[in-house]
Write an enzyme that holds these catalytic residues in place. Structure first.
Site, PDB file in Angstrom:
ATOM      1  N   LYS A  51      41.499  34.340  41.333  1.00 19.48           N
ATOM      2  CA  LYS A  51      40.090  33.942  41.500  1.00 19.48           C
ATOM      3  C   LYS A  51      39.948  32.430  41.367  1.00 19.48           C
ATOM      4  O   LYS A  51      39.263  31.779  42.155  1.00 19.48           O
ATOM      5  CB  LYS A  51      39.219  34.664  40.470  1.00 19.48           C
ATOM      6  CG  LYS A  51      38.988  36.120  40.822  1.00 19.48           C
ATOM      7  CD  LYS A  51      38.457  36.931  39.666  1.00 19.48           C
ATOM      8  CE  LYS A  51      38.582  38.423  39.996  1.00 19.48           C
ATOM      9  NZ  LYS A  51      38.444  39.291  38.833  1.00 19.48           N
ATOM     10  N   GLN A  95      36.160  39.689  33.145  1.00 14.82           N
ATOM     11  CA  GLN A  95      37.248  40.538  33.651  1.00 14.82           C
ATOM     12  C   GLN A  95      37.320  41.834  32.833  1.00 14.82           C
ATOM     13  O   GLN A  95      37.384  41.793  31.606  1.00 14.82           O
ATOM     14  CB  GLN A  95      38.576  39.762  33.582  1.00 14.82           C
ATOM     15  CG  GLN A  95      39.745  40.476  34.213  1.00 14.82           C
ATOM     16  CD  GLN A  95      39.605  40.669  35.720  1.00 14.82           C
ATOM     17  OE1 GLN A  95      39.048  39.831  36.416  1.00 14.82           O
ATOM     18  NE2 GLN A  95      40.087  41.789  36.223  1.00 14.82           N
ATOM     19  N   ASP A 118      29.312  40.082  39.973  1.00 16.24           N
ATOM     20  CA  ASP A 118      30.107  41.304  39.962  1.00 16.24           C
ATOM     21  C   ASP A 118      29.236  42.524  40.263  1.00 16.24           C
ATOM     22  O   ASP A 118      29.751  43.614  40.498  1.00 16.24           O
ATOM     23  CB  ASP A 118      30.694  41.454  38.556  1.00 16.24           C
ATOM     24  CG  ASP A 118      32.164  41.755  38.545  1.00 16.24           C
ATOM     25  OD1 ASP A 118      32.784  41.730  39.619  1.00 16.24           O
ATOM     26  OD2 ASP A 118      32.685  42.007  37.446  1.00 16.24           O
TER      27      ASP A 118
HETATM   28  N1  GUN Z   1      38.791  44.557  36.947  1.00 19.20           N
HETATM   29  C1  GUN Z   1      39.278  45.131  38.079  1.00 19.20           C
HETATM   30  N2  GUN Z   1      38.428  44.915  39.106  1.00 19.20           N
HETATM   31  C2  GUN Z   1      37.392  44.212  38.613  1.00 19.20           C
HETATM   32  C3  GUN Z   1      36.195  43.694  39.193  1.00 19.20           C
HETATM   33  O1  GUN Z   1      35.898  43.844  40.379  1.00 19.20           O
HETATM   34  N3  GUN Z   1      35.380  43.033  38.348  1.00 19.20           N
HETATM   35  C4  GUN Z   1      35.672  42.871  37.036  1.00 19.20           C
HETATM   36  N4  GUN Z   1      34.803  42.212  36.272  1.00 19.20           N
HETATM   37  N5  GUN Z   1      36.757  43.330  36.457  1.00 19.20           N
HETATM   38  C5  GUN Z   1      37.618  43.995  37.255  1.00 19.20           C
END
Ligand code: GUN
Length: 293
Positions: A51, A95, A118
Site C-alpha cells: 500500500k 490493517q 476501507d
Molecule cells: N486485511 C485483509 N484485507 C483487508 C482489507 O481490505 N482491509 C483491511 N483493513 N484489512 C485487511
C-alpha cells in the site's frame, strides 16, 4: 477459458487515479492515506508495504503508523482520533485482523466515516445497503465488481453464488451485486459453513465467488460448465519445491476447474491486485469530496 488478470484492470484504475490526482494537485490538494499496523503479522506487514509503495508511485502523501501488539484499546483509539483530526490525511486504513485482545469493531467505529476508505464503518456499510453513492464500498468487493465490468461479463439477471459471509468480502459483495448499478442487478446467494449441499448450490452459479479462506476448497464438483469463477482467496501453503518453501494459492483449485470455466481469475495476480487499486481510488475520492471537487 479466459484468464481474468488483475494487473491490466488495476492499471486502468491507476490511470483514472493519476488523472484525478493531477486535478487535485492543480487545485492545491494532496491526497493522504494513513495505514495503521498493529503487531507483527508477516502477511499484514507485506500488505501494508505494498500500500505504501503504491501511494509513493502515485505521488500521494503516505503515513504508516506501527504499534506493538501490546497497545491498549484506548491508545489505539487515540491514534485514530489524531488521524481524524489531521487535515493532511484523507483516508485511514487499520490493517485487519488486529492482534487478539483488541476490539476491531470499536476501532472501526472511531474512524471518521469521511476518511473510512476501507468502507467498514457502519455509516458506509449503511450507505452501501442504501445504494448511496457518497459512501465508500469495501475495496476487495468493489475490485471484484470492477473485474467483471472490465471483462465484459454480464451480471444482470445472472445467478451469483458467493461462498463466504465475511463483512470485508462476502456480505459486502452481495450488497454490491444485488444493487442496481453497473456490474450488478444479479440474483445473489451467499453460502457459508452451514450451507446444505454446497456443491449443488454452487453448480447453480453463473458467477461463482470464492471467499472462504480455505486453500483450493472449490473443486470441479462445485463449478457449472461455462461458469465465471472469481477467486478472492489468498492462502499461503507449504511447497518444498518453491524457493522459500511456500507459495500462494486461492480458494479455488485452479488447475482442476479452469477448463470448465468460461473465465477465471488466477491467484496470485487476480483479485489481490485490485484491492489496493480500489483503496487508492477511494482515498483520492475522499480527498475530492473534502475539497468539494
Ligand atoms: N486485511 C485483509 N484485507 C483487508 C482489507 O481490505 N482491509 C483491511 N483493513 N484489512 C485487511
Amino acid at each position: 477459458m479466459k484468464l481474468i488478470e488483475g494487473k491490466p484492470i488495476a492499471e486502468a484504475v491507476y490511470a483514472e487515479c493519476a488523472k484525478s490526482f493531477a486535478e487535485l494537485k492543480a487545485a492545491g490538494h494532496t491526497p493522504g492515506l494513513a495505514v495503521v499496523l498493529v503487531g507483527d503479522d508477516p502477511a499484514s506487514r507485506a500488505y501494508v508495504g505494498s500500500k505504501e509503495r503504491k501511494c509513493r508511485e502515485l505521488g500521494m502523501h503516505s503515513v504508516k503508523i506501527e504499534k506493538p501488539a501490546t497497545i491498549s484499546q484506548e491508545e489505539l483509539h487515540e491514534v485514530i482520533e489524531s488521524l481524524n483530526a489531521d487535515d493532511a490525511i484523507h483516508g485511514i486504513l487499520v490493517q485487519l485482523p488486529l492482534p487478539k485482545g483488541l476490539d476491531e469493531d470499536q476501532v472501526i467505529l472511531r474512524i471518521d466515516p469521511a476518511k473510512d476508505v476501507d468502507g467498514l464503518h457502519p455509516v458506509n456499510l449503511g450507505k452501501l445497503a442504501m445504494e448511496d453513492p457518497t459512501g465508500f464500498a469495501p475495496c476487495t468487493p468493489s475490485g471484484c465488481q470492477r473485474m467483471l465490468i472490465e471483462s465484459g461479463i454480464e451480471t444482470t439477471g445472472k445467478n451469483v453464488v458467493i461462498v463466504g459471509r465475511s463483512l470485508l468480502v462476502g456480505k459486502s459483495l452481495a450488497l454490491l451485486m444485488m444493487g442496481k448499478g453497473e456490474g450488478a442487478n444479479a440474483t445473489v446467494t451467499v453460502a457459508h459453513s452451514r450451507t446444505k449441499d454446497l456443491p449443488a448450490l454452487t453448480r447453480s452459479a453463473d458467477i461463482l465467488v470464492a471467499a472462504i479462506g480455505i486453500p483450493k476448497f472449490i473443486g470441479p464438483d462445485h463449478v457449472k460448465e461455462g461458469a465465471v469463477v472469481i477467486d478472492v482467496g489468498i492462502n499461503r501453503i507449504d511447497d518444498p519445491s518453491a524457493k522459500n518453501g511456500s507459495r500462494l494459492v486461492g480458494d479455488v483449485d485452479f488447475d482442476a476447474v479452469a477448463d470448465q470455466c468460461e473465465a477465471i481469475t488466477p491467484v496470485p495476480g487476480g483479485v489481490g491486485r485490485m484491492t489496493i487499486a480500489m483503496l487508492m481510488a477511494n482515498t483520492i475520492r475522499a480527498c475530492r469530496l473534502k475539497a468539494g471537487l
